[in-house]
Design an enzyme around this catalytic site. Sequence first.
Site, short mmCIF file in Angstrom:
data_model
loop_
_atom_site.label_atom_id
_atom_site.label_comp_id
_atom_site.label_asym_id
_atom_site.label_seq_id
_atom_site.Cartn_x
_atom_site.Cartn_y
_atom_site.Cartn_z
N LYS A 53 39.94 -62.31 11.45
CA LYS A 53 38.98 -63.42 11.39
C LYS A 53 39.72 -64.75 11.25
O LYS A 53 39.37 -65.73 11.90
CB LYS A 53 38.01 -63.18 10.22
CG LYS A 53 37.01 -62.07 10.54
CD LYS A 53 36.32 -61.50 9.32
CE LYS A 53 35.51 -60.25 9.72
NZ LYS A 53 35.01 -59.48 8.60
N GLN A 113 33.92 -60.23 2.22
CA GLN A 113 34.29 -59.01 2.96
C GLN A 113 33.72 -57.76 2.27
O GLN A 113 33.94 -57.55 1.08
CB GLN A 113 35.83 -58.92 3.07
CG GLN A 113 36.33 -57.76 3.89
CD GLN A 113 35.92 -57.82 5.36
OE1 GLN A 113 35.96 -58.86 6.00
NE2 GLN A 113 35.50 -56.69 5.90
N ASP A 172 27.60 -64.91 7.84
CA ASP A 172 27.70 -63.47 8.10
C ASP A 172 26.32 -62.82 7.94
O ASP A 172 26.18 -61.61 8.10
CB ASP A 172 28.71 -62.85 7.14
CG ASP A 172 29.25 -61.51 7.63
OD1 ASP A 172 29.25 -61.29 8.86
OD2 ASP A 172 29.66 -60.68 6.80
#
Length: 279
Positions: free
Chosen positions: A53, A97, A120
């Site tokens: 990323k 994450q 996200d």
Amino acid sequence: MAVILNGKETSKKYEEEFKNRVEVLKSKLDFLPTLATIIVGEDMASKTYVNMKCRACERIGLGSKVVALPENTTTEELLSVIQNLNNDKSICGILLQHPVPKQINERLCFDAIDISKDVDGVNSMSFGLVSMGEDAYKCATPYGIIRLMKEFNIEMKGKRAVVVGRSAILGKPLAMLLLNEDCTVTICHSKTVNLEEEVRGADIVVGALGKAKFIKSDWIKDGAVVIDAGYNEGNVGDVDVDGCMGRVSAYTPVPGGVGPMTINSLILQTLESAEKLVK
Ligand code: NAP
């Protein structure tokens, strides 16, 4: 001949456009728009994803900041890190994450991410809005899948989609996005009775369970579209697509299908978040 839904090439194409958008942003903002990634613990796969990323941000000129926290981090400590990032104006997107260590209340932490920076799409509010067909950031992997299908003009309206897996970051939000595209959606999980029969009826099959080649090629009907979100040891997906490549109409390769589109969608939504600051 089946169409290969090539996420690697598609994401490369979009990155060229993203570079120009970052240049425009840089000329209008007095800070570098940045994606912050929080990683807790030592999970090797997570570290690899975070690096990928960061590299994607670098390729297009977007800032990236990694906050690495130790394995024994508490929920309170993580919430405080998220709060600081929420308050930092240069941070346009926050990614926590998944998965976090067991002692952490992941849902509480996802929900602490400011919805305007939830690129996200993991906040419950984002999920609710997207499910209602309202504008909000979408979960990156499901959004990447929908964008990839649209890129290749895959017809979704009226199709029977079977999503195998119901996680909060993949199966469930994908089912909602497919519903928004007018698919008739079935969500399967570990308690589903006769998974094979469910898959046999699908025009669009999505493997999202995390078990290597669990969905057998002979379960997949002729002309179906196979979306394989699974990523298992040895670069293997959830669908045994090898045995039905000649019969399906399209499929995502593993690797190079869904994975690159996940990162691309995360970057796209970070750009959109930054662009809202100059409008
Ligand atoms: P997860 O949280 O472990 O969820 C797995 C889901 O699969 C659960 O809903 C589970 O059902 C279901 N399942 C497990 N065994 C099953 C069975 N035998 N039959 C039917 N359903 C079954 O996993 P996840 O985070 O969603 O990830 C799934 C896969 O996608 C993994 O391979 C992961 O690496 C991959 N992934 C890829 C990306 C990407 O960017 N490419 C992003 C995210 C995830 P229950 O709910 O009943 O337990």
